[in-house]
Scaffold this motif. Structure first.
Motif, mmCIF file in Angstrom:
data_model
loop_
_atom_site.group_PDB
_atom_site.id
_atom_site.type_symbol
_atom_site.label_atom_id
_atom_site.label_comp_id
_atom_site.label_asym_id
_atom_site.label_seq_id
_atom_site.Cartn_x
_atom_site.Cartn_y
_atom_site.Cartn_z
ATOM 1 N N ALA A 163 99.562 70.176 30.924
ATOM 2 C CA ALA A 163 98.413 68.567 31.791
ATOM 3 C C ALA A 163 98.992 67.999 29.715
ATOM 4 C CB ALA A 163 96.539 69.633 30.776
ATOM 5 N N VAL A 164 99.027 68.883 28.856
ATOM 6 C CA VAL A 164 99.529 67.864 27.477
ATOM 7 C C VAL A 164 100.610 66.689 27.920
ATOM 8 C CG1 VAL A 164 100.134 67.680 25.434
ATOM 9 C CG2 VAL A 164 97.998 69.033 25.918
ATOM 10 N N TRP A 165 101.522 67.708 28.455
ATOM 11 C CA TRP A 165 103.245 67.108 28.278
ATOM 12 C C TRP A 165 103.107 66.025 30.102
ATOM 13 C CZ3 TRP A 165 106.953 65.893 25.469
ATOM 14 C CH2 TRP A 165 106.771 67.129 24.839
ATOM 15 N N SER A 166 102.719 65.792 31.113
ATOM 16 C CA SER A 166 102.156 65.463 32.336
ATOM 17 C C SER A 166 101.402 64.405 31.373
ATOM 18 C CB SER A 166 101.691 66.549 33.652
ATOM 19 O OG SER A 166 100.487 66.388 33.062
ATOM 20 N N THR A 167 100.056 64.412 30.729
ATOM 21 C CA THR A 167 99.882 63.285 30.620
ATOM 22 C C THR A 167 99.866 62.606 30.109
ATOM 23 O OG1 THR A 167 97.621 64.836 31.018
ATOM 24 C CG2 THR A 167 97.099 63.044 29.679
ATOM 25 N N SER A 168 100.742 63.224 29.290
ATOM 26 C CA SER A 168 101.653 62.044 28.329
ATOM 27 C C SER A 168 102.579 61.619 28.717
ATOM 28 C CB SER A 168 101.972 63.459 27.329
ATOM 29 O OG SER A 168 101.295 63.743 25.744
ATOM 30 N N LEU A 169 103.798 62.135 29.622
ATOM 31 C CA LEU A 169 104.038 61.298 30.038
ATOM 32 C C LEU A 169 103.714 60.114 31.258
ATOM 33 C CD1 LEU A 169 106.720 63.990 30.726
ATOM 34 C CD2 LEU A 169 107.897 62.481 29.217
ATOM 35 N N GLN A 170 102.390 59.848 31.970
ATOM 36 C CA GLN A 170 101.874 59.718 32.399
ATOM 37 C C GLN A 170 101.596 58.091 31.997
ATOM 38 O OE1 GLN A 170 98.315 59.248 33.082
ATOM 39 N NE2 GLN A 170 98.871 57.432 35.099
ATOM 40 N N GLN A 171 101.215 58.719 30.488
ATOM 41 C CA GLN A 171 100.638 57.075 30.499
ATOM 42 C C GLN A 171 101.764 56.453 29.287
ATOM 43 O OE1 GLN A 171 97.806 58.556 27.408
ATOM 44 N NE2 GLN A 171 96.399 59.330 28.616
ATOM 45 N N TYR A 172 103.058 57.275 29.255
ATOM 46 C CA TYR A 172 104.343 56.843 28.634
ATOM 47 C C TYR A 172 104.717 56.272 29.991
ATOM 48 C CZ TYR A 172 109.245 55.572 27.075
ATOM 49 O OH TYR A 172 110.293 54.936 27.332
ATOM 50 N N TYR A 173 104.728 56.422 30.770
ATOM 51 C CA TYR A 173 105.532 55.709 32.466
ATOM 52 C C TYR A 173 104.625 54.393 32.946
ATOM 53 C CZ TYR A 173 108.958 56.300 35.697
ATOM 54 O OH TYR A 173 110.400 56.303 36.346
ATOM 55 N N VAL A 174 103.319 54.358 32.231
ATOM 56 C CA VAL A 174 102.363 52.675 32.850
ATOM 57 C C VAL A 174 103.058 52.063 31.828
ATOM 58 C CG1 VAL A 174 100.470 52.607 32.251
ATOM 59 C CG2 VAL A 174 100.534 54.577 33.115
ATOM 60 N N HIS A 175 103.110 52.271 30.683
ATOM 61 C CA HIS A 175 103.860 51.424 29.549
ATOM 62 C C HIS A 175 105.410 51.132 30.277
ATOM 63 C CE1 HIS A 175 103.611 48.633 26.000
ATOM 64 N NE2 HIS A 175 104.994 48.973 26.123
ATOM 65 N N TYR A 176 106.336 52.120 30.378
ATOM 66 C CA TYR A 176 107.592 51.699 30.650
ATOM 67 C C TYR A 176 107.687 50.862 31.863
ATOM 68 C CZ TYR A 176 112.150 52.877 33.034
ATOM 69 O OH TYR A 176 113.522 53.420 32.650
ATOM 70 N N LEU A 177 107.309 51.441 32.912
ATOM 71 C CA LEU A 177 106.990 50.667 34.366
ATOM 72 C C LEU A 177 106.891 49.002 34.185
ATOM 73 C CD1 LEU A 177 106.441 53.069 36.891
ATOM 74 C CD2 LEU A 177 108.790 52.238 36.248
ATOM 75 N N GLN A 178 105.499 48.787 33.346
ATOM 76 C CA GLN A 178 105.233 47.357 33.419
ATOM 77 C C GLN A 178 106.508 46.742 32.377
ATOM 78 O OE1 GLN A 178 101.207 47.891 31.328
ATOM 79 N NE2 GLN A 178 99.955 47.432 33.902
ATOM 80 N N ARG A 179 106.415 47.664 31.260
ATOM 81 C CA ARG A 179 107.724 46.693 30.933
ATOM 82 C C ARG A 179 108.932 46.344 31.594
ATOM 83 N NH1 ARG A 179 109.989 49.728 26.254
ATOM 84 N NH2 ARG A 179 109.263 51.199 27.045
ATOM 85 N N LYS A 180 109.308 46.837 32.210
ATOM 86 C CA LYS A 180 110.852 46.898 33.218
ATOM 87 C C LYS A 180 110.590 46.224 34.395
ATOM 88 C CE LYS A 180 115.219 49.807 34.561
ATOM 89 N NZ LYS A 180 115.493 51.461 35.040
#
Length: 335
Positions: A163-180
């Motif tokens: 739960a912790v790692w998937s949630t953290s990766l999901q939230q990081y990925y939101v920012h990553y996709l919006q930037r890229k």
């Protein structure tokens, strides 16, 4: 526009975005608590699928009206995001089922250092000493507020880890996709919500039956419970959108740190709406410490060197057209 005026406008939009997220997040927690505790609708994964189905409908209407311009997100990126996001939802539900409330809260708190680790490794972010100390103060305050009994078993620990790692990766990925890909919040939701809705509505009833030993189709639906389900789905549209806006405008770490303000608000509202005992000294002390840490974090991370990238920003692809419902113009803004 003068630099000062531009900075004031950005600060006002940041504050409005954050308040939008706080109001919708606290609102949906209160509604879902009433739905599950009072009316016995304990099918959390299926309910989340309904949330994303409603969000998909909203983005489809906005696209039809012309408020969302066409954008591109590669299928491989969408599948990665859906993988992290769905594991996050299922992992949090299973973690809550298999762990004590105390360990569940500790797992949620650990998302902040995990998000920091991801930013340091993947984005080459460097934190100042004051920023690190302010994060530690927030963790201390929230733990004093929320952590009570702590017991853990092997399967509960594994569920919390996922739960912790998937949630953290999901939230990081939101920012990553919006930037890229220069995607605004509406556009990114338009890509991800349908996939999440389909997968969660397909798997949700089976996962809910496994966790609760109850079938969602056998639930005793009535006017009041259906009203709360519809209300929950309606608020969820704002919650999903505001989460993407906030992570896009800030970072996953800032979203986690400031997000614990919602934890404090939920605690306070829980005492008023659900007949809990009065606030005790420990809870009040924890709230004060956490709020002080959040104020310190906002001040420390905004100073030069408080939180800075050591490498160049990600290249973006296919900028959004002007006139669309997008906040991508402020995507790279830092707190």
């Amino acid at each position: 526009m003068a630099p000062g005026s531009k900075a004031d406008k950005k600060a006002a939009i940041d504050a409005a975005s954050w308040m939008f997220n706080v109001v919708t997040s606290v609102g949906i927690i209160i509604v879902n608590k009433a739905l599950m505790a009072t009316y016995g609708f304990s099918f959390a994964t299926t309910l989340t699928g309904l949330h994303f189905a409603t969000t998909t409908l909203m983005t489809a209407v906005l696209r039809w009206l012309g408020y969302i311009q066409p954008s591109h997100l590669p299928l491989s990126e969408l599948l990665k995001f859906m993988f992290f996001a769905n594991f996050s939802i299922v992992g949090m539900n299973v973690s809550l089922m298999w762990n004590s409330v105390g360990f569940y809260q500790i797992a949620k708190l650990s998302m902040i250092p995990v998000s920091c680790f991801l930013e340091v490794i993947l984005d080459k972010i460097r934190y100042s000493r004051d920023t690190k100390l302010s994060i530690a103060l927030v963790l201390l305050g929230v733990s004093v507020c929320t952590v009570t009994d702590v017991s853990v078993n092997s399967k509960g620990f594994l569920a919390a880890l996922v739960a912790v790692w998937s949630t953290s990766l999901q939230q990081y990925y939101v920012h990553y996709l919006q930037r890229k890909y220069s995607l605004g919040s509406f556009n990114l939701l338009g890509h991800t919500a349908p996939a999440q809705a389909a997968s969660l509505l397909l798997l949700g009833p089976f996962l809910d039956f496994w966790m609760t030993n109850k079938r969602v189709d056998a639930y005793d639906y009535n006017v009041v419970s259906v009203f709360f389900i519809i209300l929950s789905c309606t608020i969820a549209v704002g919650t999903n959108l505001s989460q993407f806006i906030c992570i896009g405008r800030f970072t996953a770490v800032s979203f986690q740190v400031l997000g614990h303000m919602k934890t404090i608000l939920v605690l306070v509202l829980g005492f008023f709406f659900f007949g809990k005992e009065g606030l005790n000294l420990q809870v009040v002390l924890g709230m004060v410490i956490a709020v002080m840490g959040m104020i310190w974090y906002g001040n420390a991370s905004s100073k030069p060197g408080g939180k800075e990238r050591r490498s160049h920003s990600l290249p973006t692809t296919r900028p959004q057209k002007h006139g669309s419902l997008s906040d991508s113009g402020e995507t790279d803004g830092k707190v």
